[in-house]
Design a protein around this motif. Sequence first.
Motif, PDB file in Angstrom:
ATOM      1  N   TYR A   1      41.968 -52.798  28.333  1.00  0.00           N
ATOM      2  CA  TYR A   1      43.340 -53.179  28.039  1.00  0.00           C
ATOM      3  C   TYR A   1      43.342 -54.099  26.832  1.00  0.00           C
ATOM      4  N   TYR A   2      44.401 -54.056  26.029  1.00  0.00           N
ATOM      5  CA  TYR A   2      44.545 -54.910  24.850  1.00  0.00           C
ATOM      6  C   TYR A   2      45.795 -55.756  25.011  1.00  0.00           C
TER       7      TYR A   2
ATOM      8  N   GLN B   1      50.757 -65.366  21.540  1.00  0.00           N
ATOM      9  CA  GLN B   1      51.968 -65.804  20.847  1.00  0.00           C
ATOM     10  C   GLN B   1      51.797 -65.869  19.333  1.00  0.00           C
ATOM     11  N   ASP B   2      50.599 -66.148  18.853  1.00  0.00           N
ATOM     12  CA  ASP B   2      50.418 -66.232  17.406  1.00  0.00           C
ATOM     13  C   ASP B   2      50.040 -64.882  16.796  1.00  0.00           C
ATOM     14  N   GLY B   3      49.983 -63.783  17.601  1.00  0.00           N
ATOM     15  CA  GLY B   3      49.731 -62.448  17.074  1.00  0.00           C
ATOM     16  C   GLY B   3      48.293 -62.010  17.122  1.00  0.00           C
ATOM     17  N   SER B   4      47.409 -62.815  17.689  1.00  0.00           N
ATOM     18  CA  SER B   4      45.995 -62.445  17.780  1.00  0.00           C
ATOM     19  C   SER B   4      45.821 -61.355  18.843  1.00  0.00           C
ATOM     20  N   LEU B   5      44.860 -60.474  18.608  1.00  0.00           N
ATOM     21  CA  LEU B   5      44.589 -59.358  19.509  1.00  0.00           C
ATOM     22  C   LEU B   5      43.398 -59.701  20.389  1.00  0.00           C
ATOM     23  N   TRP B   6      43.538 -59.432  21.666  1.00  0.00           N
ATOM     24  CA  TRP B   6      42.501 -59.715  22.642  1.00  0.00           C
ATOM     25  C   TRP B   6      42.174 -58.434  23.405  1.00  0.00           C
ATOM     26  N   GLU B   7      40.902 -58.325  23.824  1.00  0.00           N
ATOM     27  CA  GLU B   7      40.423 -57.146  24.537  1.00  0.00           C
ATOM     28  C   GLU B   7      39.917 -57.565  25.904  1.00  0.00           C
ATOM     29  N   GLY B   8      40.352 -56.837  26.959  1.00  0.00           N
ATOM     30  CA  GLY B   8      39.880 -57.114  28.313  1.00  0.00           C
ATOM     31  C   GLY B   8      38.583 -56.382  28.593  1.00  0.00           C
ATOM     32  N   GLU B   9      37.976 -56.692  29.728  1.00  0.00           N
ATOM     33  CA  GLU B   9      36.724 -56.046  30.114  1.00  0.00           C
ATOM     34  C   GLU B   9      36.984 -54.598  30.490  1.00  0.00           C
ATOM     35  N   SER B  10      35.988 -53.771  30.339  1.00  0.00           N
ATOM     36  CA  SER B  10      36.111 -52.344  30.641  1.00  0.00           C
ATOM     37  C   SER B  10      36.386 -52.134  32.126  1.00  0.00           C
ATOM     38  N   GLY B  11      37.455 -51.403  32.416  1.00  0.00           N
ATOM     39  CA  GLY B  11      37.817 -51.088  33.794  1.00  0.00           C
ATOM     40  C   GLY B  11      38.560 -52.181  34.511  1.00  0.00           C
TER      41      GLY B  11
ATOM     42  N   GLN C   1      41.845 -54.740  34.739  1.00  0.00           N
ATOM     43  CA  GLN C   1      43.186 -54.981  34.220  1.00  0.00           C
ATOM     44  C   GLN C   1      43.371 -56.479  33.929  1.00  0.00           C
ATOM     45  N   TYR C   2      42.683 -57.303  34.676  1.00  0.00           N
ATOM     46  CA  TYR C   2      42.725 -58.743  34.469  1.00  0.00           C
ATOM     47  C   TYR C   2      41.295 -59.259  34.419  1.00  0.00           C
ATOM     48  N   GLY C   3      41.111 -60.429  33.859  1.00  0.00           N
ATOM     49  CA  GLY C   3      39.785 -61.033  33.805  1.00  0.00           C
ATOM     50  C   GLY C   3      39.540 -61.698  32.460  1.00  0.00           C
ATOM     51  N   GLU C   4      38.269 -61.910  32.153  1.00  0.00           N
ATOM     52  CA  GLU C   4      37.898 -62.586  30.916  1.00  0.00           C
ATOM     53  C   GLU C   4      38.142 -61.665  29.724  1.00  0.00           C
ATOM     54  N   MET C   5      38.711 -62.245  28.658  1.00  0.00           N
ATOM     55  CA  MET C   5      39.017 -61.467  27.460  1.00  0.00           C
ATOM     56  C   MET C   5      38.288 -62.050  26.271  1.00  0.00           C
ATOM     57  N   LYS C   6      38.083 -61.210  25.255  1.00  0.00           N
ATOM     58  CA  LYS C   6      37.478 -61.705  24.018  1.00  0.00           C
ATOM     59  C   LYS C   6      38.377 -61.296  22.862  1.00  0.00           C
ATOM     60  N   LYS C   7      38.398 -62.170  21.851  1.00  0.00           N
ATOM     61  CA  LYS C   7      39.253 -61.949  20.688  1.00  0.00           C
ATOM     62  C   LYS C   7      38.608 -60.892  19.799  1.00  0.00           C
ATOM     63  N   VAL C   8      39.453 -59.916  19.340  1.00  0.00           N
ATOM     64  CA  VAL C   8      38.966 -58.852  18.460  1.00  0.00           C
ATOM     65  C   VAL C   8      39.861 -58.794  17.235  1.00  0.00           C
ATOM     66  N   GLU C   9      39.333 -58.208  16.159  1.00  0.00           N
ATOM     67  CA  GLU C   9      40.094 -58.083  14.914  1.00  0.00           C
ATOM     68  C   GLU C   9      40.988 -56.832  14.931  1.00  0.00           C
ATOM     69  N   SER C  10      40.469 -55.743  15.527  1.00  0.00           N
ATOM     70  CA  SER C  10      41.253 -54.500  15.574  1.00  0.00           C
ATOM     71  C   SER C  10      40.901 -53.757  16.863  1.00  0.00           C
ATOM     72  N   ALA C  11      41.752 -52.811  17.197  1.00  0.00           N
ATOM     73  CA  ALA C  11      41.546 -52.009  18.400  1.00  0.00           C
ATOM     74  C   ALA C  11      41.263 -50.568  17.996  1.00  0.00           C
ATOM     75  N   PRO C  12      40.467 -49.837  18.787  1.00  0.00           N
ATOM     76  CA  PRO C  12      40.177 -48.447  18.442  1.00  0.00           C
ATOM     77  C   PRO C  12      41.363 -47.512  18.688  1.00  0.00           C
ATOM     78  N   ILE C  13      42.453 -48.015  19.205  1.00  0.00           N
ATOM     79  CA  ILE C  13      43.647 -47.208  19.441  1.00  0.00           C
ATOM     80  C   ILE C  13      44.773 -47.736  18.578  1.00  0.00           C
ATOM     81  N   ALA C  14      45.772 -46.910  18.376  1.00  0.00           N
ATOM     82  CA  ALA C  14      46.930 -47.335  17.584  1.00  0.00           C
ATOM     83  C   ALA C  14      47.836 -48.171  18.462  1.00  0.00           C
ATOM     84  N   LEU C  15      48.105 -49.397  18.005  1.00  0.00           N
ATOM     85  CA  LEU C  15      49.003 -50.290  18.725  1.00  0.00           C
ATOM     86  C   LEU C  15      50.259 -50.488  17.904  1.00  0.00           C
ATOM     87  N   ASP C  16      51.385 -50.499  18.572  1.00  0.00           N
ATOM     88  CA  ASP C  16      52.637 -50.782  17.880  1.00  0.00           C
ATOM     89  C   ASP C  16      52.761 -52.290  17.732  1.00  0.00           C
TER      90      ASP C  16
END
Length: 176
Positions: free
Chosen positions: A13-14, A18-28, A30-45
């Motif tokens: 999940y991505y 509030q400041d527009g930064s993108l975060w990525e959740g753990e595989s599988g 829905q909730y849990g520890e997240m890490k900050k990423v620069e881009s996602a492999p999917i198209a996000l609106d």
Amino acid sequence: MKRVGYDADSGKYYYRDQDGSLWEGESGAQYGEMKKVESAPIALDDVHEDNGDIEAAGLRADGYQPVAVNEGGRFPHLPRLSSNSPWRSLFPFLLIIVVVLLLVFRLVYPSIQQDTPDVVLCKGSSVGYRVQAGDTCWDIAQVNNSTLDVLLAENPGLVCEKLIPGQLICVPSSSA
């Protein structure tokens, strides 16, 4: 944090803060520890209206657009349901009930046969006779003081094995 996407291939999940930064959740998860990423492999609106609330902007959290609706908020390909819609769902059931009742009625009261007229065109001095249940050609001939051959001669095409109660046949008049 608002969920803004889901990658079905990786099960991640991505989210956007509030400041527009993108975060990525753990595989599988829905909730849990997240890490900050620069881009996602999917198209996000990029949703900026209504503080990034994807539900308020009319977008789904999984990245798909909602189905098109017309001005009234209805789906254009679905028929308009009227006030009698409960009856519409009951109609097939009621139709089956009616058909079953008609079949039962047909079995209980077989088709109404019109009575054949009592007038039978018999040759010579013979008279018409209505076959009763249990009658045989032999019995009919004996009661009328005749023979089976004379009875069959009076009724060409008569099959003695297939006598039907109510059937009219010609019998020679009894001579006292």
